[in-house]
Scaffold this active site. Structure first.
Site, PDB file in Angstrom:
ATOM      1  N   ARG A 209       0.832  -1.216   0.000  1.00 61.14           N
ATOM      2  CA  ARG A 209       0.000   0.000   0.000  1.00 61.14           C
ATOM      3  C   ARG A 209       0.864   1.263   0.000  1.00 61.14           C
ATOM      4  O   ARG A 209       0.474   2.271  -0.579  1.00 61.14           O
ATOM      5  CB  ARG A 209      -0.982  -0.031   1.181  1.00 61.14           C
ATOM      6  CG  ARG A 209      -2.129  -1.024   0.905  1.00 61.14           C
ATOM      7  CD  ARG A 209      -3.034  -1.226   2.084  1.00 61.14           C
ATOM      8  NE  ARG A 209      -3.842  -0.085   2.434  1.00 61.14           N
ATOM      9  CZ  ARG A 209      -5.094   0.156   2.020  1.00 61.14           C
ATOM     10  NH1 ARG A 209      -5.673  -0.696   1.190  1.00 61.14           N
ATOM     11  NH2 ARG A 209      -5.754   1.204   2.417  1.00 61.14           N
ATOM     12  N   CYS A 310     -13.788   4.859   8.506  1.00 63.20           N
ATOM     13  CA  CYS A 310     -14.933   4.877   7.588  1.00 63.20           C
ATOM     14  C   CYS A 310     -15.913   3.783   8.015  1.00 63.20           C
ATOM     15  O   CYS A 310     -16.456   3.060   7.193  1.00 63.20           O
ATOM     16  CB  CYS A 310     -14.501   4.758   6.138  1.00 63.20           C
ATOM     17  SG  CYS A 310     -13.377   3.421   5.808  1.00 63.20           S
TER      18      CYS A 310
HETATM   19  C1  LIG Z   1      -8.229   3.424   6.331  1.00 57.64           C
HETATM   20  S1  LIG Z   1      -6.735   2.972   5.647  1.00 57.64           S
HETATM   21  C2  LIG Z   1      -5.921   4.503   5.439  1.00 57.64           C
HETATM   22  C3  LIG Z   1      -6.447   5.312   4.281  1.00 57.64           C
HETATM   23  C4  LIG Z   1      -5.623   6.538   3.989  1.00 57.64           C
HETATM   24  N1  LIG Z   1      -5.485   7.392   5.138  1.00 57.64           N
HETATM   25  C5  LIG Z   1      -6.190   7.329   2.839  1.00 57.64           C
HETATM   26  O1  LIG Z   1      -6.838   8.357   3.048  1.00 57.64           O
HETATM   27  O2  LIG Z   1      -5.991   6.931   1.699  1.00 57.64           O
HETATM   28  C6  LIG Z   1      -5.887   2.286   6.997  1.00 57.64           C
HETATM   29  C7  LIG Z   1      -4.454   1.909   6.703  1.00 57.64           C
HETATM   30  O3  LIG Z   1      -3.835   1.511   7.923  1.00 57.64           O
HETATM   31  C8  LIG Z   1      -2.786   0.640   7.592  1.00 57.64           C
HETATM   32  N2  LIG Z   1      -2.344  -0.052   8.827  1.00 57.64           N
HETATM   33  C9  LIG Z   1      -2.848  -1.162   9.403  1.00 57.64           C
HETATM   34  N3  LIG Z   1      -2.178  -1.455  10.525  1.00 57.64           N
HETATM   35  C10 LIG Z   1      -1.237  -0.484  10.675  1.00 57.64           C
HETATM   36  C11 LIG Z   1      -0.211  -0.239  11.646  1.00 57.64           C
HETATM   37  N4  LIG Z   1      -0.036  -1.044  12.694  1.00 57.64           N
HETATM   38  N5  LIG Z   1       0.587   0.838  11.458  1.00 57.64           N
HETATM   39  C12 LIG Z   1       0.419   1.657  10.401  1.00 57.64           C
HETATM   40  N6  LIG Z   1      -0.521   1.464   9.453  1.00 57.64           N
HETATM   41  C13 LIG Z   1      -1.341   0.410   9.596  1.00 57.64           C
HETATM   42  C14 LIG Z   1      -3.372  -0.243   6.523  1.00 57.64           C
HETATM   43  O4  LIG Z   1      -2.363  -0.822   5.727  1.00 57.64           O
HETATM   44  C15 LIG Z   1      -4.260   0.744   5.745  1.00 57.64           C
HETATM   45  O5  LIG Z   1      -3.601   1.182   4.594  1.00 57.64           O
END
Ligand SMILES: C[S@@+](CC[C@H](N)C(=O)[O-])C[C@H]1O[C@@H](n2cnc3c(N)ncnc32)[C@H](O)[C@@H]1O
Length: 384
Positions: A209, A310
């Site tokens: 990602r 979301c």
């Molecule tokens: C809701 S999405 C973020 C969307 C982004 N802010 C946007 O506007 O495009 C949540 C993200 O948190 C990441 N994530 C999950 N666990 C995490 C962690 N422990 N530390 C950092 N990121 C994490 C996931 O890979 C995912 O891409």
């Protein structure tokens, strides 16, 4: 309005039971044997029906049908690429810039008047953002973004409600900013569009990602702004940020992984309601508390954090905010104050539907006339 209803009904029919299709029109799909018996999208709907009918009562049927219908988008204008012609072209499509229409184009209010609060609010919103949406009930779609003369895309299509956490963060020129869970990068891009970031750390645990995030940055942001001194992209575990860079940032966005309610009703791939991901789903609120706590620890005393999801779930929204605040108080004696964002309801009432009864933070609920969200956001100030 008629187009809206036709599309809504078409979406519902698409989802109707196979049993309602006349026998002569039925045909076996080639891949039927590999399709899951209980699709994750169906499990998600069952789960939402159980929890959200209690949480939202009479509002749930209308939220439900909106979630199952086609969502609306906003076009975030790329300030790095676009001249005024892009805004003009979007206006020609009869879209309008919901940010400036509400926040910055207000008549000047007389001092000490009862209505002075909204004009004060304009200074609390992150500046320079332009995002076009079609008006309530208009379900037109934006054409795909195009490459501008500078080799950058002219706008970024996103759920317009995703801009609200960025607006709420209230960036000021010269801020140091952390986007803790940044990929694929819609909000990172919006943070950069404000022109306020002295430097921005954009992080996401997932390397695939963060690669997507890098691609978004390459397509929308010029090289000199992407320069390492100004934008740093990392793939670290956000939960460790308090130890890595404590007391460092003016503004922190914590846009956590969640049940992504709308996505979970439409996409089988990567669906968090797959049976194999049950444990992970149950652990989400814990992960969210840890990420928010880390975001708060990374903030300077006096700095601000916005937490967002979301999802419609109170367990992932208000409870997480309250849990993280308690954790910081108990374990670090750090006091955190929740800021009032109720004025957002008034400011953006022409564009979004807000849930009227949030304990802390604000929640945009999907509505057939304004099918954005869900988007929960809560702003906090780290006091000590
Ligand atoms: C809701 S999405 C973020 C969307 C982004 N802010 C946007 O506007 O495009 C949540 C993200 O948190 C990441 N994530 C999950 N666990 C995490 C962690 N422990 N530390 C950092 N990121 C994490 C996931 O890979 C995912 O891409």
């Amino acid at each position: 309005m008629a187009a809206l209803l036709v599309r809504g009904v078409r979406d519902m029919l698409k989802r109707a039971d196979f049993a309602t299709v006349p026998r002569r029109q039925r045909h076996k799909k080639k891949w039927a044997s590999t399709e899951p018996k209980f699709p994750a999208t169906r499990l998600a709907l069952q789960n939402f029906d159980m929890t959200y009918s209690v949480q939202f009562g009479d509002l749930w049927p209308s939220i439900r049908v909106s979630l199952l219908s086609e969502q609306k988008y906003g076009a975030l204008v790329n300030n790095f690429a676009a001249g005024d012609h892009v805004s003009a072209e979007l206006e020609q499509l009869k879209a309008r810039d919901f940010v400036n229409e509400t926040v910055f184009h207000r008549e000047p209010e007389p001092e000490n008047s009862q209505t002075a609060a909204p004009s004060h609010v304009s200074w609390a919103c992150s500046p320079n953002l332009r995002c076009f949406t079609f008006t309530r009930g208009d379900v037109s779609r934006f054409p795909p973004a195009r490459l501008g003369s500078l080799g950058l895309m002219d706008y970024y299509l996103m759920d317009a409600a995703s801009l609200l956490p960025v607006l709420a963060l209230g960036l000021q020129p010269g801020d140091t900013v952390l986007d803790l869970c940044a990929a694929p990068g819609g909000k990172t891009l919006a943070l950069l569009q404000t022109g306020c970031c002295r430097n921005l750390a954009a992080n996401d645990l997932s390397t695939s990602r963060t690669s997507r995030l890098q691609r978004v940055l390459h397509s929308y942001v010029p090289q000199d702004v992407r320069d390492k001194n100004r934008v740093r992209v990392t793939s670290w575990d956000g939960r460790k940020w308090g130890e890595l860079e404590g007391d460092t940032y003016d503004r922190v966005l914590v846009d956590v992984p969640c049940t992504t309610d709308r996505h979970s009703l439409h996409e089988e791939e990567n669906n968090i309601f797959q049976r194999s991901r049950k444990k992970e789903r149950q652990m989400l609120p814990m992960l969210q508390v840890q990420l928010l706590a880390a975001g708060l620890l990374a903030t300077k005393p006096g700095g601000h954090v916005v937490y967002s999801t979301c999802s419609l779930s109170h367990l992932q929204n208000e409870y997480v905010v309250q849990g993280a605040i308690e954790l910081l108080d108990n374990q670090y004696s750090i006091k955190v104050h929740v800021e009032d964002l109720t004025h957002f309801r008034k400011l953006f009432m022409n564009t979004f539907s807000f849930f009227p009864s949030c304990q802390v933070g604000e929640l945009v609920i999907p509505n057939l006339m304004a099918n954005f969200g869900p988007m929960y956001f809560c702003k906090m100030c780290r006091m000590t």
